[in-house]
Design an enzyme around this catalytic site. Sequence first.
Site, PDB file in Angstrom:
ATOM      1  N   ASP A 279      -3.097  14.120   3.912  1.00 46.84           N
ATOM      2  CA  ASP A 279      -2.928  12.722   4.329  1.00 46.84           C
ATOM      3  C   ASP A 279      -2.379  12.698   5.752  1.00 46.84           C
ATOM      4  O   ASP A 279      -1.861  13.702   6.248  1.00 46.84           O
ATOM      5  CB  ASP A 279      -1.959  11.991   3.386  1.00 46.84           C
ATOM      6  CG  ASP A 279      -1.776  10.522   3.799  1.00 46.84           C
ATOM      7  OD1 ASP A 279      -2.796   9.848   4.036  1.00 46.84           O
ATOM      8  OD2 ASP A 279      -0.625  10.065   3.924  1.00 46.84           O
ATOM      9  N   SER A 280      -2.460  11.534   6.387  1.00 46.03           N
ATOM     10  CA  SER A 280      -1.896  11.395   7.731  1.00 46.03           C
ATOM     11  C   SER A 280      -0.365  11.502   7.700  1.00 46.03           C
ATOM     12  O   SER A 280       0.249  11.746   8.733  1.00 46.03           O
ATOM     13  CB  SER A 280      -2.315  10.047   8.321  1.00 46.03           C
ATOM     14  OG  SER A 280      -1.902   8.998   7.467  1.00 46.03           O
TER      15      SER A 280
ATOM     16  N   GLU B  65       6.917   1.749   5.082  1.00 45.35           N
ATOM     17  CA  GLU B  65       7.687   2.898   5.600  1.00 45.35           C
ATOM     18  C   GLU B  65       9.121   2.498   5.921  1.00 45.35           C
ATOM     19  O   GLU B  65      10.036   3.315   5.841  1.00 45.35           O
ATOM     20  CB  GLU B  65       6.969   3.491   6.825  1.00 45.35           C
ATOM     21  CG  GLU B  65       5.652   4.112   6.386  1.00 45.35           C
ATOM     22  CD  GLU B  65       5.082   5.150   7.321  1.00 45.35           C
ATOM     23  OE1 GLU B  65       5.613   5.327   8.429  1.00 45.35           O
ATOM     24  OE2 GLU B  65       4.089   5.794   6.923  1.00 45.35           O
TER      25      GLU B  65
ATOM     26  N   CYS C 197      -5.963  10.301   2.176  1.00 42.85           N
ATOM     27  CA  CYS C 197      -5.894   9.257   3.203  1.00 42.85           C
ATOM     28  C   CYS C 197      -7.186   8.443   3.204  1.00 42.85           C
ATOM     29  O   CYS C 197      -8.277   8.989   3.379  1.00 42.85           O
ATOM     30  CB  CYS C 197      -5.695   9.931   4.553  1.00 42.85           C
ATOM     31  SG  CYS C 197      -5.564   8.779   5.919  1.00 42.85           S
TER      32      CYS C 197
ATOM     33  N   HIS D 203      -0.462   3.459   1.195  1.00 47.10           N
ATOM     34  CA  HIS D 203       0.867   2.846   1.102  1.00 47.10           C
ATOM     35  C   HIS D 203       0.935   1.667   0.126  1.00 47.10           C
ATOM     36  O   HIS D 203       2.014   1.270  -0.292  1.00 47.10           O
ATOM     37  CB  HIS D 203       1.311   2.346   2.479  1.00 47.10           C
ATOM     38  CG  HIS D 203       1.664   3.437   3.429  1.00 47.10           C
ATOM     39  ND1 HIS D 203       0.786   4.453   3.742  1.00 47.10           N
ATOM     40  CD2 HIS D 203       2.793   3.671   4.142  1.00 47.10           C
ATOM     41  CE1 HIS D 203       1.364   5.268   4.615  1.00 47.10           C
ATOM     42  NE2 HIS D 203       2.580   4.822   4.867  1.00 47.10           N
TER      43      HIS D 203
ATOM     44  N   CYS E 284      -5.575   1.799   0.701  1.00 50.12           N
ATOM     45  CA  CYS E 284      -4.649   2.457   1.630  1.00 50.12           C
ATOM     46  C   CYS E 284      -3.549   3.121   0.816  1.00 50.12           C
ATOM     47  O   CYS E 284      -3.084   2.558  -0.190  1.00 50.12           O
ATOM     48  CB  CYS E 284      -4.040   1.431   2.590  1.00 50.12           C
ATOM     49  SG  CYS E 284      -2.810   2.140   3.713  1.00 50.12           S
TER      50      CYS E 284
HETATM   51  N1  DGL Z   1      -2.877   7.102   5.069  1.00 50.90           N
HETATM   52  C1  DGL Z   1      -3.460   5.970   5.745  1.00 50.90           C
HETATM   53  C2  DGL Z   1      -4.531   5.336   4.853  1.00 50.90           C
HETATM   54  O1  DGL Z   1      -4.558   5.505   3.658  1.00 50.90           O
HETATM   55  C3  DGL Z   1      -2.402   4.928   6.115  1.00 50.90           C
HETATM   56  C4  DGL Z   1      -1.423   5.393   7.179  1.00 50.90           C
HETATM   57  C5  DGL Z   1      -2.071   5.648   8.532  1.00 50.90           C
HETATM   58  O2  DGL Z   1      -2.600   4.689   9.152  1.00 50.90           O
HETATM   59  O3  DGL Z   1      -2.049   6.798   8.962  1.00 50.90           O
HETATM   60  O4  DGL Z   1      -5.397   4.653   5.363  1.00 50.90           O
END
Ligand code: DGL
Length: 277
Positions: free
Chosen positions: A3-4, A143, A66, A191, A189
């Site tokens: 993931d990012s 976050e 992600c 989050h 997403c």
């Molecule tokens: N992990 C990203 C997503 O699911 C969200 C956070 C980011 O923008 O890096 O799209």
Amino acid sequence: MFDSGVGGLTVLRALIERIPGANYLYFGDTARLPYGSKSAATVAHYAVDAVRYLQDQGAELLVIACNTATALALDEIKRAASVPVIGVIEPGADAAAKASKKKHAVVIGTEATVASHAYRRALETRNVRVREKACPLFVPLVEEGWIEHPVTEQVAKIYLAEAFASDFGSPEVRHPDDAGAADVLLLGCTHYPLIKPLLRRVAPAHITIVDSAESTAEEVARQLKLMPRPRSDNSDEIAAPPQLKFFATDSAEKFRKMGTRFLGLPVENVVHVDLKE
Ligand code: DGL
């Protein structure tokens, strides 16, 4: 799992609930997030670096937790990988198509995910009409830890009122993707699962919420069960504790602190990784 940042831990959490005894490596590209506002070329470049790193660590199955990386770079990641790769979009779209009786869904995600229309394509092949809505403020709010917070609730009210309005965009033009008939809200997403109770309260009452983290974990668990294992390994039948190792490109300490909130378990064993350009 890649993931990012820490968001993908919502997918890991859902997966650990299903297969507790597996050996999990999680890579969070915290030094280079957010991905949600970046271009496809940049995200693909970052994601390919990270999955190569995970493969070098012995990963036998790659999960792209992600949504943005899946939407923008899944094909490139698959080309770069020599092990099976699962992204979040196909399982999410499958679950939304199953849940929608009216074959009409609203998808929310980052700017980049929405602009890629990857969810739209995946849902339209399943004969589901789609309206997509970018909700960029949700990631920083989550976050910040503002999970049950009046500001987050207000932001959600504005986003969802727009997403479910019958005249999306210009008031003069009725769009063919009119979401008045939608009966599913797909969380596209990493989050968003953390604010699911808040979204449940704010979304119209008849809407079913589908979480791509849950549907992806379901699909990964199915594939993990099909994979050959050492004969002595019956770890998913006895509830053995998961073996967890984390890699983060920014501070390990920061990852540990924020990650614990997303995973719902203590995040220890974090290694800082410096990916050279
Ligand atoms: N992990 C990203 C997503 O699911 C969200 C956070 C980011 O923008 O890096 O799209």
